[in-house]
Design a protein around this motif. Structure first.
Motif, PDB file in Angstrom:
ATOM      1  N   ASP A  84     -45.973  63.056 -73.882  1.00  0.00           N
ATOM      2  CA  ASP A  84     -45.215  63.889 -72.948  1.00  0.00           C
ATOM      3  C   ASP A  84     -43.939  63.207 -72.465  1.00  0.00           C
ATOM      4  OD1 ASP A  84     -46.321  61.968 -71.308  1.00  0.00           O
ATOM      5  OD2 ASP A  84     -47.356  63.373 -69.990  1.00  0.00           O
ATOM      6  N   ASN A  85     -43.583  62.088 -73.107  1.00  0.00           N
ATOM      7  CA  ASN A  85     -42.354  61.344 -72.790  1.00  0.00           C
ATOM      8  C   ASN A  85     -42.311  60.808 -71.369  1.00  0.00           C
ATOM      9  OD1 ASN A  85     -41.022  61.526 -75.356  1.00  0.00           O
ATOM     10  ND2 ASN A  85     -40.690  63.690 -74.899  1.00  0.00           N
ATOM     11  N   VAL A  86     -43.478  60.616 -70.768  1.00  0.00           N
ATOM     12  CA  VAL A  86     -43.568  60.046 -69.427  1.00  0.00           C
ATOM     13  C   VAL A  86     -44.609  58.932 -69.461  1.00  0.00           C
ATOM     14  CG1 VAL A  86     -44.131  60.511 -67.008  1.00  0.00           C
ATOM     15  CG2 VAL A  86     -43.019  62.281 -68.374  1.00  0.00           C
ATOM     16  N   TRP A  87     -44.235  57.762 -68.962  1.00  0.00           N
ATOM     17  CA  TRP A  87     -45.165  56.625 -68.902  1.00  0.00           C
ATOM     18  C   TRP A  87     -45.647  56.486 -67.461  1.00  0.00           C
ATOM     19  CZ3 TRP A  87     -46.666  54.361 -73.321  1.00  0.00           C
ATOM     20  CH2 TRP A  87     -45.866  54.543 -74.451  1.00  0.00           C
ATOM     21  N   LYS A  88     -46.834  57.009 -67.202  1.00  0.00           N
ATOM     22  CA  LYS A  88     -47.386  56.948 -65.853  1.00  0.00           C
ATOM     23  C   LYS A  88     -48.173  55.658 -65.671  1.00  0.00           C
ATOM     24  CE  LYS A  88     -47.468  61.903 -65.532  1.00  0.00           C
ATOM     25  NZ  LYS A  88     -48.280  63.087 -65.703  1.00  0.00           N
ATOM     26  N   THR A  89     -48.270  55.207 -64.422  1.00  0.00           N
ATOM     27  CA  THR A  89     -48.943  53.948 -64.113  1.00  0.00           C
ATOM     28  C   THR A  89     -50.360  53.883 -64.679  1.00  0.00           C
ATOM     29  OG1 THR A  89     -47.556  53.624 -62.168  1.00  0.00           O
ATOM     30  CG2 THR A  89     -49.634  52.401 -62.246  1.00  0.00           C
ATOM     31  N   PRO A  90     -51.190  54.928 -64.533  1.00  0.00           N
ATOM     32  CA  PRO A  90     -52.543  54.828 -65.109  1.00  0.00           C
ATOM     33  C   PRO A  90     -52.519  54.657 -66.634  1.00  0.00           C
ATOM     34  CG  PRO A  90     -52.441  56.630 -63.529  1.00  0.00           C
ATOM     35  CD  PRO A  90     -51.030  56.160 -63.736  1.00  0.00           C
ATOM     36  N   GLU A  91     -51.539  55.257 -67.300  1.00  0.00           N
ATOM     37  CA  GLU A  91     -51.420  55.111 -68.746  1.00  0.00           C
ATOM     38  C   GLU A  91     -51.048  53.675 -69.112  1.00  0.00           C
ATOM     39  OE1 GLU A  91     -49.987  59.617 -69.912  1.00  0.00           O
ATOM     40  OE2 GLU A  91     -48.477  58.186 -69.213  1.00  0.00           O
ATOM     41  N   LEU A  92     -50.087  53.134 -68.395  1.00  0.00           N
ATOM     42  CA  LEU A  92     -49.676  51.748 -68.638  1.00  0.00           C
ATOM     43  C   LEU A  92     -50.822  50.784 -68.345  1.00  0.00           C
ATOM     44  CD1 LEU A  92     -46.079  51.911 -67.154  1.00  0.00           C
ATOM     45  CD2 LEU A  92     -46.716  51.839 -69.575  1.00  0.00           C
ATOM     46  N   ASN A  93     -51.567  51.074 -67.285  1.00  0.00           N
ATOM     47  CA  ASN A  93     -52.719  50.225 -66.946  1.00  0.00           C
ATOM     48  C   ASN A  93     -53.778  50.264 -68.038  1.00  0.00           C
ATOM     49  OD1 ASN A  93     -51.506  49.509 -64.538  1.00  0.00           O
ATOM     50  ND2 ASN A  93     -52.681  50.948 -63.306  1.00  0.00           N
ATOM     51  N   MET A  94     -54.037  51.468 -68.580  1.00  0.00           N
ATOM     52  CA  MET A  94     -55.035  51.572 -69.646  1.00  0.00           C
ATOM     53  C   MET A  94     -54.534  50.873 -70.905  1.00  0.00           C
ATOM     54  SD  MET A  94     -57.072  54.876 -71.153  1.00  0.00           S
ATOM     55  CE  MET A  94     -58.281  54.650 -72.464  1.00  0.00           C
ATOM     56  N   MET A  95     -53.232  50.994 -71.194  1.00  0.00           N
ATOM     57  CA  MET A  95     -52.661  50.311 -72.348  1.00  0.00           C
ATOM     58  C   MET A  95     -52.874  48.802 -72.226  1.00  0.00           C
ATOM     59  SD  MET A  95     -48.824  50.344 -73.968  1.00  0.00           S
ATOM     60  CE  MET A  95     -48.105  49.085 -72.921  1.00  0.00           C
ATOM     61  N   ASP A  96     -52.600  48.269 -71.044  1.00  0.00           N
ATOM     62  CA  ASP A  96     -52.793  46.838 -70.809  1.00  0.00           C
ATOM     63  C   ASP A  96     -54.257  46.444 -70.957  1.00  0.00           C
ATOM     64  OD1 ASP A  96     -50.082  46.575 -70.331  1.00  0.00           O
ATOM     65  OD2 ASP A  96     -50.288  46.530 -68.142  1.00  0.00           O
ATOM     66  N   ARG A  97     -55.135  47.292 -70.454  1.00  0.00           N
ATOM     67  CA  ARG A  97     -56.572  46.997 -70.517  1.00  0.00           C
ATOM     68  C   ARG A  97     -57.078  47.020 -71.956  1.00  0.00           C
ATOM     69  NH1 ARG A  97     -61.312  50.532 -67.746  1.00  0.00           N
ATOM     70  NH2 ARG A  97     -62.997  49.080 -68.132  1.00  0.00           N
ATOM     71  N   VAL A  98     -56.631  48.011 -72.732  1.00  0.00           N
ATOM     72  CA  VAL A  98     -57.045  48.097 -74.133  1.00  0.00           C
ATOM     73  C   VAL A  98     -56.529  46.893 -74.903  1.00  0.00           C
ATOM     74  CG1 VAL A  98     -56.755  49.389 -76.292  1.00  0.00           C
ATOM     75  CG2 VAL A  98     -57.282  50.615 -74.181  1.00  0.00           C
ATOM     76  N   SER A  99     -55.238  46.591 -74.744  1.00  0.00           N
ATOM     77  CA  SER A  99     -54.665  45.481 -75.514  1.00  0.00           C
ATOM     78  C   SER A  99     -55.340  44.160 -75.155  1.00  0.00           C
ATOM     79  CB  SER A  99     -53.149  45.398 -75.340  1.00  0.00           C
ATOM     80  OG  SER A  99     -52.792  45.201 -73.999  1.00  0.00           O
TER      81      SER A  99
END
Length: 133
Positions: A84-99
């Motif tokens: 959706d072309n928006v990087w929301k904080t929960p998305e960034l947090n999950m990305m960090d957690r997965v990586s």
């Protein structure tokens, strides 16, 4: 794009995580639903039904996969968060957690995020070029 390289078991785990990624910010955008549908097709799992696996269970199973497959999972999840072309904080947090959970460096995760954003822009530009009058 790369999901066909995963085993069937890994593709099913990925799909569970993809649904979690789509819902992690509490909103589901139409673009994210479209991405899920394309992932189901690419994974050869039409009509996929989520399992009851938790995030931690998915990660534990994926830790057994080779590093290339773990990277594919992260890169494809980034596609959901970028849809959706928006990087929301929960998305960034999950990305960090997965990586972090999969042993993927923050630097590589950031490179994947940048690549994904640029790739989406190139695809969008291509559609504009095809439809110009």
């Amino acid at each position: 794009m790369y999901l066909e390289m995963l085993s069937e078991k890994e593709r099913k785990i990925f799909m569970d995580l993809a649904y979690m990624a789509m819902e992690c910010d509490g909103e589901v955008a139409e673009e994210e639903l479209e991405m899920i549908r394309s992932y189901e097709a690419e994974c050869r799992l039409p009509g996929f039904k989520r399992t009851q696996r938790t995030f931690d269970e998915c990660i534990k199973l994926l830790k057994q996969s080779e590093m290339q497959h773990r990277r594919i999972v992260l890169l494809e999840l980034i596609g959901i968060w970028a849809a959706d072309n928006v990087w929301k904080t929960p998305e960034l947090n999950m990305m960090d957690r997965v990586s972090a959970s999969l042993g993927i460096s923050q630097d590589l995760a950031n490179r994947m995020k940048r690549w994904s954003r640029e790739f989406r822009e190139i695809i969008a530009d291509g559609f504009m070029l095809m439809n110009e009058e």
